[in-house]
Design a protein around this motif. Structure first.
Motif, mmCIF file in Angstrom:
data_model
loop_
_atom_site.group_PDB
_atom_site.id
_atom_site.type_symbol
_atom_site.label_atom_id
_atom_site.label_comp_id
_atom_site.label_asym_id
_atom_site.label_seq_id
_atom_site.Cartn_x
_atom_site.Cartn_y
_atom_site.Cartn_z
ATOM 1 N N ARG A 119 0.835 -1.200 0.000
ATOM 2 C CA ARG A 119 0.000 0.000 0.000
ATOM 3 C C ARG A 119 0.872 1.252 0.000
ATOM 4 N NH1 ARG A 119 -1.593 3.659 3.241
ATOM 5 N NH2 ARG A 119 -0.663 2.704 5.061
ATOM 6 N N ILE A 120 1.949 1.223 0.804
ATOM 7 C CA ILE A 120 2.856 2.368 0.842
ATOM 8 C C ILE A 120 3.524 2.563 -0.513
ATOM 9 C CG2 ILE A 120 5.034 3.173 1.834
ATOM 10 C CD1 ILE A 120 4.119 1.917 4.498
ATOM 11 N N GLN A 131 2.372 1.605 -3.427
ATOM 12 C CA GLN A 131 1.371 2.103 -4.362
ATOM 13 C C GLN A 131 1.104 3.581 -4.145
ATOM 14 O OE1 GLN A 131 -1.934 -0.525 -3.742
ATOM 15 N NE2 GLN A 131 -1.156 -2.073 -5.151
ATOM 16 N N ASP A 132 1.051 3.995 -2.873
ATOM 17 C CA ASP A 132 0.864 5.419 -2.594
ATOM 18 C C ASP A 132 2.039 6.231 -3.129
ATOM 19 O OD1 ASP A 132 -1.527 4.893 -1.366
ATOM 20 O OD2 ASP A 132 -0.759 5.091 0.688
ATOM 21 N N ASN A 141 1.909 8.993 -5.983
ATOM 22 C CA ASN A 141 2.285 10.372 -5.649
ATOM 23 C C ASN A 141 3.598 10.794 -6.302
ATOM 24 O OD1 ASN A 141 0.032 10.604 -4.060
ATOM 25 N ND2 ASN A 141 1.089 10.023 -2.189
#
Length: 188
Positions: free
Chosen positions: A86-87, A89-90, A94
């Motif tokens: 998830r990190i 992907q974030d 970004n």
């Protein structure tokens, strides 16, 4: 009348009955001891069988406890991997935003203004810089407000400093919130 003496015969009968009684008593005693021994063996065998079952169940419970522990560890590792994914992907999502923010900062920067420090905490940018005049700081704030990527610029302080006799600069600090103009770009 004839006289028959029945005493020895009765004595023999009594003695024979007594022997039969003792033999029967001994037989019953032997049978009772045999039954007790057989019952004891049966109960001991049942106890041993149950103990072996309990040992087997205990071993299987230990195996299952190990598996449960492994499953718990795997779930924890899975959760960590999901969190890392998830990190990542974030960060991937970004990644282009950081470039856009720097691009927008350079586009909003008027002539005669330069930044000495730019910090970003969550969605808030804290900018420190210097400008030739207060008008240049005002132009910068108007440009930041007009940008689709920034919102609500707030000037914290402006100080006039003199670096030399001819050069005069205004040192400023301001904060601005970063926004994402996704809806505006989709509409264009």
């Amino acid at each position: 009348m004839a006289r028959i003496n029945l005493l020895p015969w009765r004595e023999e009968l009594r003695e024979e009955r007594r022997k039969r009684f003792l033999v029967a008593l001994a037989g019953v005693m032997v049978a009772a001891v045999g039954i007790v021994l057989i019952t004891d063996q049966t109960i001991s065998a049942a106890i041993d069988r149950q103990v072996s079952r309990n040992d087997y169940i205990g071993k299987q419970i230990a195996v299952l406890d190990d598996r449960i522990k492994q499953i718990s560890e795997l779930k924890a590792r899975r959760q960590q991997l999901v969190e890392r994914m998830r990190i990542i992907q974030d960060l991937q999502g970004n990644r282009s935003i950081s470039g856009r923010i720097f691009d927008q900062l350079t586009r909003t920067l008027p002539e005669g203004v330069y930044f000495t420090e730019v910090k970003m905490l969550d969605k808030t940018l804290s900018i420190t810089g210097a400008a030739e005049s207060n008008n240049r700081v005002s132009d910068l704030m108007r440009n930041l407000d007009a940008s689709a990527w920034f919102d609500a610029p707030s000037l914290a302080e402006v100080k006039a400093t003199t670096a030399g006799q001819l050069d005069q600069a205004n040192v400023f600090q301001l904060t601005v919130r970063q926004t994402e103009p996704a809806a505006k770009e989709d509409g264009q």
